[in-house]
Design a protein around this motif. Structure first.
Motif, PDB file in Angstrom:
ATOM      1  N   PRO A  96      58.237  28.410  13.690  1.00  0.00           N
ATOM      2  CA  PRO A  96      57.970  27.036  13.235  1.00  0.00           C
ATOM      3  C   PRO A  96      56.522  26.641  13.534  1.00  0.00           C
ATOM      4  O   PRO A  96      55.977  27.023  14.586  1.00  0.00           O
ATOM      5  CB  PRO A  96      58.930  26.180  14.063  1.00  0.00           C
ATOM      6  N   GLY A  97      55.920  25.896  12.622  1.00  0.00           N
ATOM      7  CA  GLY A  97      54.529  25.488  12.780  1.00  0.00           C
ATOM      8  C   GLY A  97      54.260  24.807  14.112  1.00  0.00           C
ATOM      9  O   GLY A  97      53.179  24.944  14.687  1.00  0.00           O
ATOM     10  N   GLY A  98      55.262  24.066  14.599  1.00  0.00           N
ATOM     11  CA  GLY A  98      55.096  23.324  15.852  1.00  0.00           C
ATOM     12  C   GLY A  98      55.033  24.211  17.077  1.00  0.00           C
ATOM     13  O   GLY A  98      54.684  23.742  18.161  1.00  0.00           O
ATOM     14  N   GLN A  99      55.377  25.482  16.927  1.00  0.00           N
ATOM     15  CA  GLN A  99      55.375  26.385  18.097  1.00  0.00           C
ATOM     16  C   GLN A  99      54.224  27.383  18.040  1.00  0.00           C
ATOM     17  O   GLN A  99      54.311  28.482  18.577  1.00  0.00           O
ATOM     18  CB  GLN A  99      56.703  27.133  18.187  1.00  0.00           C
ATOM     19  N   MET A 100      53.143  26.993  17.378  1.00  0.00           N
ATOM     20  CA  MET A 100      51.978  27.879  17.278  1.00  0.00           C
ATOM     21  C   MET A 100      50.825  27.294  18.083  1.00  0.00           C
ATOM     22  O   MET A 100      50.764  26.082  18.288  1.00  0.00           O
ATOM     23  CB  MET A 100      51.548  28.006  15.812  1.00  0.00           C
ATOM     24  N   SER A 101      49.891  28.157  18.488  1.00  0.00           N
ATOM     25  CA  SER A 101      48.697  27.675  19.198  1.00  0.00           C
ATOM     26  C   SER A 101      47.789  26.934  18.212  1.00  0.00           C
ATOM     27  O   SER A 101      47.959  27.041  16.984  1.00  0.00           O
ATOM     28  CB  SER A 101      47.939  28.855  19.805  1.00  0.00           C
ATOM     29  N   GLY A 102      46.805  26.215  18.762  1.00  0.00           N
ATOM     30  CA  GLY A 102      45.865  25.485  17.908  1.00  0.00           C
ATOM     31  C   GLY A 102      45.147  26.410  16.945  1.00  0.00           C
ATOM     32  O   GLY A 102      44.979  26.094  15.768  1.00  0.00           O
ATOM     33  N   GLY A 103      44.722  27.577  17.440  1.00  0.00           N
ATOM     34  CA  GLY A 103      43.997  28.528  16.591  1.00  0.00           C
ATOM     35  C   GLY A 103      44.883  29.071  15.478  1.00  0.00           C
ATOM     36  O   GLY A 103      44.440  29.240  14.337  1.00  0.00           O
ATOM     37  N   GLU A 104      46.156  29.341  15.825  1.00  0.00           N
ATOM     38  CA  GLU A 104      47.089  29.847  14.804  1.00  0.00           C
ATOM     39  C   GLU A 104      47.364  28.770  13.744  1.00  0.00           C
ATOM     40  O   GLU A 104      47.456  29.063  12.548  1.00  0.00           O
ATOM     41  CB  GLU A 104      48.397  30.293  15.471  1.00  0.00           C
ATOM     42  N   GLN A 105      47.479  27.528  14.208  1.00  0.00           N
ATOM     43  CA  GLN A 105      47.676  26.434  13.238  1.00  0.00           C
ATOM     44  C   GLN A 105      46.461  26.303  12.323  1.00  0.00           C
ATOM     45  O   GLN A 105      46.599  26.033  11.128  1.00  0.00           O
ATOM     46  CB  GLN A 105      47.925  25.112  13.976  1.00  0.00           C
ATOM     47  N   GLN A 106      45.280  26.503  12.910  1.00  0.00           N
ATOM     48  CA  GLN A 106      44.052  26.444  12.115  1.00  0.00           C
ATOM     49  C   GLN A 106      44.085  27.507  11.015  1.00  0.00           C
ATOM     50  O   GLN A 106      43.765  27.265   9.861  1.00  0.00           O
ATOM     51  CB  GLN A 106      42.846  26.635  13.049  1.00  0.00           C
ATOM     52  N   MET A 107      44.509  28.727  11.407  1.00  0.00           N
ATOM     53  CA  MET A 107      44.615  29.807  10.415  1.00  0.00           C
ATOM     54  C   MET A 107      45.630  29.446   9.334  1.00  0.00           C
ATOM     55  O   MET A 107      45.413  29.722   8.148  1.00  0.00           O
ATOM     56  CB  MET A 107      45.073  31.096  11.090  1.00  0.00           C
ATOM     57  N   LEU A 108      46.743  28.848   9.760  1.00  0.00           N
ATOM     58  CA  LEU A 108      47.793  28.510   8.794  1.00  0.00           C
ATOM     59  C   LEU A 108      47.301  27.467   7.790  1.00  0.00           C
ATOM     60  O   LEU A 108      47.598  27.563   6.593  1.00  0.00           O
ATOM     61  CB  LEU A 108      49.042  28.018   9.538  1.00  0.00           C
ATOM     62  N   THR A 109      46.524  26.497   8.249  1.00  0.00           N
ATOM     63  CA  THR A 109      46.032  25.490   7.290  1.00  0.00           C
ATOM     64  C   THR A 109      45.073  26.136   6.285  1.00  0.00           C
ATOM     65  O   THR A 109      45.074  25.775   5.108  1.00  0.00           O
ATOM     66  CB  THR A 109      45.328  24.303   7.988  1.00  0.00           C
ATOM     67  N   ILE A 110      44.287  27.107   6.746  1.00  0.00           N
ATOM     68  CA  ILE A 110      43.375  27.786   5.812  1.00  0.00           C
ATOM     69  C   ILE A 110      44.194  28.628   4.825  1.00  0.00           C
ATOM     70  O   ILE A 110      43.980  28.577   3.604  1.00  0.00           O
ATOM     71  CB  ILE A 110      42.365  28.668   6.580  1.00  0.00           C
ATOM     72  N   ALA A 111      45.151  29.381   5.365  1.00  0.00           N
ATOM     73  CA  ALA A 111      45.975  30.246   4.512  1.00  0.00           C
ATOM     74  C   ALA A 111      46.742  29.415   3.471  1.00  0.00           C
ATOM     75  O   ALA A 111      46.858  29.802   2.306  1.00  0.00           O
ATOM     76  CB  ALA A 111      46.939  31.065   5.366  1.00  0.00           C
ATOM     77  N   ARG A 112      47.238  28.266   3.888  1.00  0.00           N
ATOM     78  CA  ARG A 112      47.992  27.407   2.965  1.00  0.00           C
ATOM     79  C   ARG A 112      47.085  26.923   1.836  1.00  0.00           C
ATOM     80  O   ARG A 112      47.499  26.847   0.680  1.00  0.00           O
ATOM     81  CB  ARG A 112      48.580  26.232   3.743  1.00  0.00           C
ATOM     82  N   THR A 113      45.846  26.604   2.163  1.00  0.00           N
ATOM     83  CA  THR A 113      44.901  26.182   1.116  1.00  0.00           C
ATOM     84  C   THR A 113      44.627  27.337   0.156  1.00  0.00           C
ATOM     85  O   THR A 113      44.526  27.143  -1.063  1.00  0.00           O
ATOM     86  CB  THR A 113      43.593  25.673   1.760  1.00  0.00           C
ATOM     87  N   LEU A 114      44.531  28.559   0.694  1.00  0.00           N
ATOM     88  CA  LEU A 114      44.272  29.717  -0.176  1.00  0.00           C
ATOM     89  C   LEU A 114      45.429  29.971  -1.141  1.00  0.00           C
ATOM     90  O   LEU A 114      45.220  30.521  -2.232  1.00  0.00           O
ATOM     91  CB  LEU A 114      43.990  30.963   0.670  1.00  0.00           C
ATOM     92  N   MET A 115      46.647  29.576  -0.751  1.00  0.00           N
ATOM     93  CA  MET A 115      47.796  29.733  -1.660  1.00  0.00           C
ATOM     94  C   MET A 115      47.587  28.957  -2.964  1.00  0.00           C
ATOM     95  O   MET A 115      48.258  29.211  -3.958  1.00  0.00           O
ATOM     96  CB  MET A 115      49.092  29.252  -0.989  1.00  0.00           C
ATOM     97  N   GLY A 116      46.644  28.011  -2.957  1.00  0.00           N
ATOM     98  CA  GLY A 116      46.314  27.281  -4.191  1.00  0.00           C
ATOM     99  C   GLY A 116      45.319  28.031  -5.061  1.00  0.00           C
ATOM    100  O   GLY A 116      44.893  27.517  -6.080  1.00  0.00           O
ATOM    101  N   ASN A 117      44.924  29.245  -4.667  1.00  0.00           N
ATOM    102  CA  ASN A 117      43.997  30.097  -5.448  1.00  0.00           C
ATOM    103  C   ASN A 117      42.700  29.367  -5.830  1.00  0.00           C
ATOM    104  O   ASN A 117      42.331  29.327  -7.012  1.00  0.00           O
ATOM    105  CB  ASN A 117      44.690  30.626  -6.717  1.00  0.00           C
TER     106      ASN A 117
END
Ligand SMILES: Nc1ncnc2c1ncn2[C@@H]1O[C@H](COP(=O)(O)OP(=O)(O)OP(=O)(O)O)[C@@H](O)[C@H]1O
Length: 233
Positions: free
Chosen positions: A134-155
């Motif tokens: 779950p997103g809530g159980q990730m470190s700050g750096g991992e959450q940062q990566m996830l927000t970038i990855a989620r934006t990339l899903m928009g191509n």
């Protein structure tokens, strides 16, 4: 010279009556990584918000991918392939990594790299190791990566990236640098807000320096850093 992917002319930005950005002129070419440097409060985040259409009362002209977008709603700019990763790293805390990624999915866009969760897990191995977390159980750096990855899903064609190195562990900063290099290889453009010259120098082709809402320098990273040091003394 071909038309830049992003072209900004005479951009003025305000919070209420406070005038924050003054006549900004900047460009980002296709496939280019450009750093927008400046100290705390210089106006970097405000510039990204203005480019995305999130700042009321913005004046000036913003062209993206050959179209004037100055009066377009933020979601329409996103649909044209302008991606935005804000500083505040909001992930859906109850959704898994994979589900968070799915919320960013957009159809493929001609001329832009097409991302899948699998490709993003190669780009961000930390996320690949925890697809069900779950997103809530990730470190700050991992959450940062996830927000970038989620934006990339928009191509996107271009990503506006707000201080990805801020407050994350050095090992993650290195991974962020490698990730930006891969985005560039894939043909994407990035406008990177940063205070960290070391990080920006690793990944950027050139720089603008913002000072009190004005572009004080444009050129190399070294030049921007020297200009900032001089303005201190
Ligand atoms: N919501 C707001 N309302 C009013 N003023 C604001 C708001 N957000 C930022 N400011 C002001 O606008 C100016 C530019 O802030 P901005 O956040 O864009 O700077 P920054 O270069 O991104 O710095 P930081 O690294 O601290 O985010 C600062 O003077 C700041 O105090």
């Amino acid at each position: 010279m071909s038309t830049p992917l992003l072209q900004v002319q005479g951009l003025n930005g305000f919070y209420g009556r406070a005038h924050i950005l003054f006549d900004l002129e900047l460009e980002v070419a296709r496939g280019e990584v450009v750093a927008l440097m400046g100290r705390n409060g210089a106006g970097k985040s405000t510039t990204l918000k203005a480019l995305m259409g999130l700042l009321e009362g913005t004046q000036g002209r913003v062209s993206f991918d050959g179209r004037e977008v100055s009066r377009m709603a933020p979601y329409r700019r996103a649909r044209l392939g302008l991606g935005f990763v804000p500083e505040d790293r909001r992930v859906f805390t109850d959704l898994s990594v994979l589900q968070n990624l799915e919320t960013g999915r957009q159809p493929p866009r001609p001329g832009a790299p097409q991302w899948t969760p699998q490709a993003l897990f190669e780009l961000f191995p930390n996320l690949g190791a925890m697809p069900d977390r779950p997103g809530g159980q990730m470190s700050g750096g991992e959450q940062q990566m996830l927000t970038i990855a989620r934006t990339l899903m928009g191509n996107p064609h271009l990503v506006l990236l707000d201080e990805p190195s801020e407050g994350v562990a050095p090992v993650i900063v290195e991974q962020m640098a490698a990730m930006i290099a891969r985005l560039k290889e894939a043909g994407m453009a990035v406008l990177l807000c940063e205070q960290n010259f070391h990080f920006a120098r690793l990944v950027s082709d050139r720089a603008y320096l913002l000072d009190h809402g004005r572009i004080a320098y444009r050129g190399t990273l070294d030049g921007a850093q020297a200009h900032q040091s001089e303005s201190l003394s």
